[in-house]
Motif scaffolding. Structure first.
Motif, PDB file in Angstrom:
ATOM      1  N   ILE A 286       0.838  -1.203   0.000  1.00  0.00           N
ATOM      2  CA  ILE A 286       0.000   0.000   0.000  1.00  0.00           C
ATOM      3  C   ILE A 286       0.868   1.246   0.000  1.00  0.00           C
ATOM      4  O   ILE A 286       0.590   2.218  -0.719  1.00  0.00           O
ATOM      5  CB  ILE A 286      -0.943  -0.003   1.220  1.00  0.00           C
ATOM      6  N   SER A 287       1.945   1.230   0.790  1.00  0.00           N
ATOM      7  CA  SER A 287       2.858   2.373   0.840  1.00  0.00           C
ATOM      8  C   SER A 287       3.478   2.635  -0.526  1.00  0.00           C
ATOM      9  O   SER A 287       3.592   3.787  -0.961  1.00  0.00           O
ATOM     10  CB  SER A 287       3.955   2.120   1.874  1.00  0.00           C
ATOM     11  N   GLY A 288       3.862   1.558  -1.216  1.00  0.00           N
ATOM     12  CA  GLY A 288       4.437   1.714  -2.546  1.00  0.00           C
ATOM     13  C   GLY A 288       3.447   2.297  -3.533  1.00  0.00           C
ATOM     14  O   GLY A 288       3.798   3.171  -4.336  1.00  0.00           O
ATOM     15  N   LEU A 289       2.197   1.847  -3.455  1.00  0.00           N
ATOM     16  CA  LEU A 289       1.162   2.377  -4.352  1.00  0.00           C
ATOM     17  C   LEU A 289       0.873   3.845  -4.050  1.00  0.00           C
ATOM     18  O   LEU A 289       0.717   4.664  -4.967  1.00  0.00           O
ATOM     19  CB  LEU A 289      -0.115   1.552  -4.211  1.00  0.00           C
ATOM     20  N   LEU A 290       0.802   4.179  -2.759  1.00  0.00           N
ATOM     21  CA  LEU A 290       0.584   5.575  -2.382  1.00  0.00           C
ATOM     22  C   LEU A 290       1.714   6.464  -2.898  1.00  0.00           C
ATOM     23  O   LEU A 290       1.471   7.595  -3.362  1.00  0.00           O
ATOM     24  CB  LEU A 290       0.477   5.702  -0.858  1.00  0.00           C
ATOM     25  N   THR A 291       2.940   5.959  -2.835  1.00  0.00           N
ATOM     26  CA  THR A 291       4.093   6.732  -3.301  1.00  0.00           C
ATOM     27  C   THR A 291       3.998   7.008  -4.793  1.00  0.00           C
ATOM     28  O   THR A 291       4.338   8.102  -5.255  1.00  0.00           O
ATOM     29  CB  THR A 291       5.398   5.982  -2.994  1.00  0.00           C
ATOM     30  N   VAL A 292       3.523   6.029  -5.555  1.00  0.00           N
ATOM     31  CA  VAL A 292       3.329   6.233  -6.996  1.00  0.00           C
ATOM     32  C   VAL A 292       2.303   7.330  -7.233  1.00  0.00           C
ATOM     33  O   VAL A 292       2.509   8.236  -8.054  1.00  0.00           O
ATOM     34  CB  VAL A 292       2.876   4.925  -7.681  1.00  0.00           C
ATOM     35  N   GLY A 293       1.172   7.265  -6.522  1.00  0.00           N
ATOM     36  CA  GLY A 293       0.149   8.287  -6.678  1.00  0.00           C
ATOM     37  C   GLY A 293       0.633   9.666  -6.291  1.00  0.00           C
ATOM     38  O   GLY A 293       0.324  10.665  -6.957  1.00  0.00           O
ATOM     39  N   VAL A 294       1.405   9.746  -5.215  1.00  0.00           N
ATOM     40  CA  VAL A 294       1.974  11.033  -4.797  1.00  0.00           C
ATOM     41  C   VAL A 294       2.939  11.555  -5.859  1.00  0.00           C
ATOM     42  O   VAL A 294       3.006  12.766  -6.110  1.00  0.00           O
ATOM     43  CB  VAL A 294       2.685  10.885  -3.433  1.00  0.00           C
ATOM     44  N   SER A 295       3.674  10.657  -6.499  1.00  0.00           N
ATOM     45  CA  SER A 295       4.579  11.077  -7.570  1.00  0.00           C
ATOM     46  C   SER A 295       3.812  11.709  -8.726  1.00  0.00           C
ATOM     47  O   SER A 295       4.298  12.644  -9.362  1.00  0.00           O
ATOM     48  CB  SER A 295       5.386   9.875  -8.077  1.00  0.00           C
ATOM     49  N   PHE A 296       2.602  11.204  -9.006  1.00  0.00           N
ATOM     50  CA  PHE A 296       1.753  11.835 -10.019  1.00  0.00           C
ATOM     51  C   PHE A 296       1.476  13.292  -9.649  1.00  0.00           C
ATOM     52  O   PHE A 296       1.511  14.186 -10.493  1.00  0.00           O
ATOM     53  CB  PHE A 296       0.426  11.081 -10.154  1.00  0.00           C
TER      54      PHE A 296
END
Length: 259
Positions: free
Chosen positions: A66-76
């Motif tokens: 979940i943390s990795g997915l959130l990081t991807v979204g934040v990068s957007f």
């Protein structure tokens, strides 16, 4: 070449610091869910290292995903901030950008699996080719997201191929830029809080992608990545990226040599 790389790296970092220093509260709240998960997962790991039994391994693994997915979204979000198309409002809501659209979530998850498998397969041969391929695939999810936002259809392998093309001649630059944050990582343990270092590093990487995407748009008659800023003024017909050959990931290309 090295001087140009160094200059570009300094500029990416300077732009990141400028955004972060002026809007630290926004960045703090934007990364807050990620920081909370980092703390939640770090404590049991520390306890396990101290000899305390840790029965929640599956939960920790789920939280890490979940943390990795959130990081991807934040990068957007960070990419949009650098492009000037995102507002510095509602940071907590923007933290969950990856869940705003099913295609974002599925794309991030699928591309992470595919690129990990490809990288591992290359690493089986030798470690260095695996590292090189990992760098080459690093921009795939951002390309995938840009195409989705512009209404273009793109497959996972197409995004990976476009990432390879985009990173041709830039893998060493990206690698050195990542290494340049090792000192910051040590400093955040001793002096500087991690709540400043992590946003700084991620914004710098986002700036790197924005710059490369803009270069691709300028150099190609049919842009590889359509910039949201420029697309509003364009009325050109939709172009589809070249589909990679079936054996693309099984053989090394000359463009994947270390710069």
């Amino acid at each position: 070449m090295e001087e140009t790389m160094s200059t570009r790296r300094r500029q990416f970092k300077a732009d990141a610091r400028q955004l972060l220093d002026r809007n630290f509260r926004f960045y703090l709240l934007l990364f807050l869910p990620i920081f909370i998960i980092m703390i939640v997962t770090a404590v049991p790991q520390w306890m396990n290292g101290a000899g305390v039994d840790n029965p929640g391994y599956n939960l920790l693994s789920l939280l890490s995903i979940i943390s990795g997915l959130l990081t991807v979204g934040v990068s957007f979000v960070l990419i949009d901030l650098q492009r000037g198309v995102a507002e510095l409002t509602e940071p907590v809501s923007k933290s969950f950008t990856i869940f705003n659209r099913g295609a974002y979530l599925w794309g991030a998850f699928a591309l992470e699996i595919i690129t990990s498998v490809f990288t591992i397969l290359w690493s089986v041969l030798l470690l260095v080719p695996g590292i090189i391929k990992g760098l080459a695939y690093s921009q795939a999810i951002y390309i995938y997201r840009d195409y989705l936002d512009q209404g273009h259809k793109i497959g996972f392998l197409e995004a990976i191929t476009l990432s390879r093309k985009m990173m041709d001649g830039h893998k060493w630059e990206y690698f050195v830029m990542q290494l340049s944050f090792i000192g910051w990582g040590i400093a955040c343990v001793l002096i500087i809080p991690i709540i400043w270092v992590v946003p700084y590093m991620n914004q710098t990487m986002a700036n790197f992608y924005v710059n490369l995407a803009a270069q691709e748009d300028e150099s190609d008659e049919e842009p590889t990545v359509v910039s949201p800023v420029d697309d509003a003024d364009q009325s050109t017909t939709e172009s589809k990226p070249e589909t990679p050959a079936d054996g693309d990931e099984k053989t090394a290309d000359n463009d994947d040599k270390t710069e």
